[in-house]
Design an enzyme around this catalytic site. Structure first.
Site, PDB file in Angstrom:
ATOM      1  N   ASP A 122     -36.778  17.581  -3.780  1.00 32.24           N
ATOM      2  CA  ASP A 122     -36.722  18.761  -2.919  1.00 32.24           C
ATOM      3  C   ASP A 122     -35.476  18.620  -2.048  1.00 32.24           C
ATOM      4  OD1 ASP A 122     -37.128  21.028  -1.530  1.00 32.24           O
ATOM      5  OD2 ASP A 122     -39.074  20.484  -0.679  1.00 32.24           O
ATOM      6  N   LYS A 123     -34.338  18.833  -2.662  1.00 34.98           N
ATOM      7  CA  LYS A 123     -33.061  18.623  -1.954  1.00 34.98           C
ATOM      8  C   LYS A 123     -32.870  19.624  -0.837  1.00 34.98           C
ATOM      9  CE  LYS A 123     -29.932  16.272  -5.168  1.00 34.98           C
ATOM     10  NZ  LYS A 123     -29.393  15.124  -4.442  1.00 34.98           N
ATOM     11  N   ASN A 139     -32.733   2.791  -3.920  1.00 29.14           N
ATOM     12  CA  ASN A 139     -32.119   3.935  -4.588  1.00 29.14           C
ATOM     13  C   ASN A 139     -31.951   3.617  -6.090  1.00 29.14           C
ATOM     14  OD1 ASN A 139     -30.562   6.374  -4.978  1.00 29.14           O
ATOM     15  ND2 ASN A 139     -30.030   6.257  -2.804  1.00 29.14           N
ATOM     16  N   ASN A 183     -23.175   7.938  -5.908  1.00 27.30           N
ATOM     17  CA  ASN A 183     -22.428   9.112  -6.352  1.00 27.30           C
ATOM     18  C   ASN A 183     -21.531   9.742  -5.293  1.00 27.30           C
ATOM     19  OD1 ASN A 183     -23.716   8.905  -8.894  1.00 27.30           O
ATOM     20  ND2 ASN A 183     -25.548   9.802  -7.978  1.00 27.30           N
ATOM     21  N   THR A 184     -21.450   9.115  -4.133  1.00 30.21           N
ATOM     22  CA  THR A 184     -20.490   9.530  -3.118  1.00 30.21           C
ATOM     23  C   THR A 184     -19.525   8.358  -2.969  1.00 30.21           C
ATOM     24  OG1 THR A 184     -22.014  10.997  -1.976  1.00 30.21           O
ATOM     25  CG2 THR A 184     -20.200  10.110  -0.662  1.00 30.21           C
ATOM     26  N   LYS A 241     -32.067   3.454   3.701  1.00 23.62           N
ATOM     27  CA  LYS A 241     -32.366   3.380   2.261  1.00 23.62           C
ATOM     28  C   LYS A 241     -31.267   2.606   1.564  1.00 23.62           C
ATOM     29  CE  LYS A 241     -33.633   6.103  -1.801  1.00 23.62           C
ATOM     30  NZ  LYS A 241     -34.036   7.421  -2.312  1.00 23.62           N
ATOM     31  N   ASN A 293     -29.289   7.422   4.277  1.00 27.32           N
ATOM     32  CA  ASN A 293     -28.945   7.064   2.898  1.00 27.32           C
ATOM     33  C   ASN A 293     -27.583   6.371   2.865  1.00 27.32           C
ATOM     34  OD1 ASN A 293     -28.528   6.898   0.178  1.00 27.32           O
ATOM     35  ND2 ASN A 293     -28.866   9.074  -0.236  1.00 27.32           N
ATOM     36  N   THR A 348     -38.772   9.789 -10.831  1.00 23.88           N
ATOM     37  CA  THR A 348     -38.546   9.957 -12.267  1.00 23.88           C
ATOM     38  C   THR A 348     -39.851  10.011 -13.075  1.00 23.88           C
ATOM     39  OG1 THR A 348     -36.436   8.846 -11.990  1.00 23.88           O
ATOM     40  CG2 THR A 348     -37.277   9.012 -14.238  1.00 23.88           C
ATOM     41  N   GLY A 374     -38.610   2.992 -10.193  1.00 17.85           N
ATOM     42  CA  GLY A 374     -39.197   2.659 -11.478  1.00 17.85           C
ATOM     43  C   GLY A 374     -40.704   2.628 -11.552  1.00 17.85           C
ATOM     44  N   SER A 392     -26.470   5.933  -2.156  1.00 20.04           N
ATOM     45  CA  SER A 392     -26.197   6.753  -3.331  1.00 20.04           C
ATOM     46  C   SER A 392     -24.937   6.208  -4.002  1.00 20.04           C
ATOM     47  CB  SER A 392     -25.965   8.207  -2.944  1.00 20.04           C
ATOM     48  OG  SER A 392     -25.426   8.893  -4.057  1.00 20.04           O
ATOM     49  N   ASN A 447     -33.854  12.936   4.608  1.00 26.10           N
ATOM     50  CA  ASN A 447     -32.883  11.956   4.121  1.00 26.10           C
ATOM     51  C   ASN A 447     -31.487  12.504   4.410  1.00 26.10           C
ATOM     52  OD1 ASN A 447     -30.997  10.783   2.113  1.00 26.10           O
ATOM     53  ND2 ASN A 447     -32.811   9.699   1.387  1.00 26.10           N
ATOM     54  N   PHE A 452     -24.837  14.550  -3.855  1.00 21.31           N
ATOM     55  CA  PHE A 452     -25.270  15.230  -2.619  1.00 21.31           C
ATOM     56  C   PHE A 452     -24.963  16.720  -2.641  1.00 21.31           C
ATOM     57  CE2 PHE A 452     -24.786  11.185   0.274  1.00 21.31           C
ATOM     58  CZ  PHE A 452     -25.876  10.613  -0.345  1.00 21.31           C
ATOM     59  N   ASN A 482     -28.317  10.047 -12.988  1.00 20.46           N
ATOM     60  CA  ASN A 482     -27.799  11.220 -12.281  1.00 20.46           C
ATOM     61  C   ASN A 482     -26.563  10.859 -11.474  1.00 20.46           C
ATOM     62  OD1 ASN A 482     -28.080  11.826  -9.118  1.00 20.46           O
ATOM     63  ND2 ASN A 482     -29.663  10.329  -9.670  1.00 20.46           N
ATOM     64  N   ALA A 505     -36.593  11.011  -2.233  1.00 23.35           N
ATOM     65  CA  ALA A 505     -35.550  12.000  -1.943  1.00 23.35           C
ATOM     66  C   ALA A 505     -34.871  12.465  -3.219  1.00 23.35           C
ATOM     67  CB  ALA A 505     -34.517  11.388  -1.010  1.00 23.35           C
TER      68      ALA A 505
HETATM   69  C1  LIG Z   1     -31.922  13.558 -10.109  1.00 29.03           C
HETATM   70  C2  LIG Z   1     -32.073  12.599  -8.954  1.00 29.03           C
HETATM   71  C3  LIG Z   1     -31.530  12.929  -7.719  1.00 29.03           C
HETATM   72  C4  LIG Z   1     -31.653  12.048  -6.647  1.00 29.03           C
HETATM   73  N1  LIG Z   1     -31.139  12.401  -5.432  1.00 29.03           N
HETATM   74  C5  LIG Z   1     -31.299  11.565  -4.378  1.00 29.03           C
HETATM   75  C6  LIG Z   1     -30.819  11.936  -3.102  1.00 29.03           C
HETATM   76  O1  LIG Z   1     -30.292  13.031  -2.890  1.00 29.03           O
HETATM   77  N2  LIG Z   1     -30.968  11.035  -2.077  1.00 29.03           N
HETATM   78  C7  LIG Z   1     -31.586   9.821  -2.254  1.00 29.03           C
HETATM   79  O2  LIG Z   1     -31.700   9.050  -1.298  1.00 29.03           O
HETATM   80  N3  LIG Z   1     -32.060   9.463  -3.462  1.00 29.03           N
HETATM   81  C8  LIG Z   1     -31.935  10.301  -4.517  1.00 29.03           C
HETATM   82  N4  LIG Z   1     -32.432   9.935  -5.734  1.00 29.03           N
HETATM   83  C9  LIG Z   1     -33.048   8.582  -5.887  1.00 29.03           C
HETATM   84  C10 LIG Z   1     -34.557   8.616  -5.730  1.00 29.03           C
HETATM   85  O3  LIG Z   1     -34.924   9.047  -4.446  1.00 29.03           O
HETATM   86  C11 LIG Z   1     -35.155   7.215  -5.995  1.00 29.03           C
HETATM   87  O4  LIG Z   1     -34.685   6.328  -5.013  1.00 29.03           O
HETATM   88  C12 LIG Z   1     -34.776   6.669  -7.372  1.00 29.03           C
HETATM   89  O5  LIG Z   1     -34.782   7.703  -8.328  1.00 29.03           O
HETATM   90  C13 LIG Z   1     -35.729   5.567  -7.839  1.00 29.03           C
HETATM   91  O6  LIG Z   1     -37.042   6.032  -7.966  1.00 29.03           O
HETATM   92  P1  LIG Z   1     -37.692   6.503  -9.369  1.00 29.03           P
HETATM   93  O7  LIG Z   1     -37.420   5.426 -10.372  1.00 29.03           O
HETATM   94  O8  LIG Z   1     -39.149   6.712  -9.083  1.00 29.03           O
HETATM   95  O9  LIG Z   1     -37.005   7.773  -9.736  1.00 29.03           O
HETATM   96  C14 LIG Z   1     -32.320  10.803  -6.824  1.00 29.03           C
HETATM   97  C15 LIG Z   1     -32.876  10.486  -8.075  1.00 29.03           C
HETATM   98  C16 LIG Z   1     -32.751  11.370  -9.131  1.00 29.03           C
HETATM   99  C17 LIG Z   1     -33.371  11.002 -10.464  1.00 29.03           C
END
Ligand SMILES: Cc1cc2nc3c(=O)[nH]c(=O)nc-3n(C[C@H](O)[C@H](O)[C@H](O)COP(=O)(O)O)c2cc1C
Length: 362
Positions: free
Chosen positions: A77-78, A259, A190-191, A230, A185, A332, A310, A188, A152, A127, A123, A74
């Site tokens: 593609d927000k 997350n 960030n909320t 999640k 979710n 990422t 990761g 996060s 999500n 949301f 980040n 997630a």
């Molecule tokens: C820029 C950014 C925005 C993200 N936004 C969301 C989100 O809106 N909702 C969510 O559940 N996870 C969000 N994530 C978390 C990812 O879905 C994932 O759980 C997390 O990045 C770990 O995976 P990765 O190491 O492969 O990136 C975000 C991650 C990044 C880097």
């Protein structure tokens, strides 16, 4: 005719594309990349570059047929408006959102930071999204994608935690007819206050409320859409044990672990390490996988787990499966390594973990 060779050219160009994108602000690069992908899809270029049938290694999980084990996490593609184009790159699953009931702008910019030396991102988007109704409308416009689409869902920033269930319910109801699964979710960073919903008592209440609604929606729509929670990687062992007990008692359909993390130990000396937000990418791998493994050992295979956090190589993806995941997601490392990574993971996982369904059943 579509060939693996054209995909190879596409992959070979990615370092160049990345060099250009990394000159831009991360959010600008993000929007530009998605717009370019949509254009490439509309013009037929993506179809030529990425043979669709190449990555079929179907597995059945959550009562759904996943064309392969690799999904897009997630947050990329927000809006849910790039499903077909992203699907061409080989994802067996695309999780769109996070969506909240009402549109909201998210946190002030800048709010995304690259830690290039670590293949990581911090980040604190918060949301930012156009609201669940827009997400549903966008997802309905997807035409060619054959994989699984997860929605999500989260709560608006100005909704107090006491009323959070109403926000999740509103999103659940709207997404239900279109979604293949719903990811709740709770994690996060960030909320403000969102992660408090991960307390075992709050989780149990929310799960119960959402499952009652799920039952009614199943009857109303003639289909059962699985609910997944999640979770964050920043949980201690006792917390994981208690949450696992709640999930087992409540009969949660699936878990997404994890997350982003608040932990900065793995990037401690980086100049960006002190930016507020969630850390993702390589430095998160060990912590995220340890939490996945702890959940898996408590859940004993009774609740399927999607492993995310990761993954940057086939070896990492395999380690997630060994730790107890059935499917994986990436975000990422896809930014750092490009679409070739998705094909590499899908093929590699298929070779090492034979499909559980014949391809023709898709
Ligand atoms: C820029 C950014 C925005 C993200 N936004 C969301 C989100 O809106 N909702 C969510 O559940 N996870 C969000 N994530 C978390 C990812 O879905 C994932 O759980 C997390 O990045 C770990 O995976 P990765 O190491 O492969 O990136 C975000 C991650 C990044 C880097």
């Amino acid at each position: 005719m579509a060939t693996g060779h054209s995909a190879g050219v596409f992959d070979a160009l990615y370092p160049l594309v990345r060099a250009g994108l990394f000159c831009l602000d991360p959010e600008v690069a993000h929007h530009l990349s998605l717009a370019a992908l949509r254009l490439a899809e509309r013009s037929g270029v993506l179809r030529l570059a990425c043979p669709a049938d190449e990555l079929l290694a179907p597995v059945e999980v959550l009562g759904l047929r996943f064309p392969n084990r690799v999904g897009l996490a997630a947050g990329m593609d927000k809006a849910g408006d790039t499903i077909d184009a992203l699907g061409r790159l080989g994802f067996g699953c695309i999780e769109i959102g996070t969506f909240t009931p009402r549109a909201q702008p998210g946190n002030p910019k800048p709010r995304v930071f690259r830690l290039v030396e670590h293949e990581a991102i911090i980040n604190r988007m918060g949301f930012n999204n156009a609201g669940i109704a827009a997400g549903v409308a966008n997802a309905r416009r997807a035409r060619t994608y054959q994989g699984v689409v997860g929605f999500n869902i989260g709560k608006n920033k100005d909704t107090p935690n006491e009323d959070a269930a109403a926000d999740y319910l509103a999103c659940l109801r709207q997404a239900y007819p279109v979604a293949d699964y719903i990811a709740v979710n709770l994690s996060s960073p960030n909320t403000p206050g969102l992660r408090e919903l991960q307390s075992p008592a709050a989780c149990a209440r929310l799960l119960d409320t959402l499952q009652r609604e799920q039952e009614q929606l199943t009857a109303a729509h003639g289909k059962r859409v699985p609910l997944l929670f999640k979770v964050a990687p920043d949980l201690d062992d006792a917390h994981i044990r208690d949450l696992a007990a709640v999930f087992l008692a409540g009969g949660l359909d699936g878990l997404i672990a994890t997350n982003t993390t608040l932990d900065r130990a793995a990037v401690a000396n980086h100049p960006r390490a002190t930016e507020a937000g969630g850390l993702s990418g390589r430095p998160e791998f060990h912590k995220s996988t340890a939490v996945l493994q702890a959940f898996a050992s408590h859940l004993g295979g009774r609740i399927p787990i999607i492993g995310v956090g990761g993954i940057s190589s086939l070896e990492d993806a395999q380690a997630k499966l060994r730790a107890g995941a059935t499917l994986v997601q990436v975000y990422t490392a896809f930014i750092y390594q490009g679409p070739g990574l998705i094909r590499q993971l899908a093929r590699g996982l298929a070779a090492a973990n034979p499909p559980t369904m014949p391809p023709q059943e898709l």
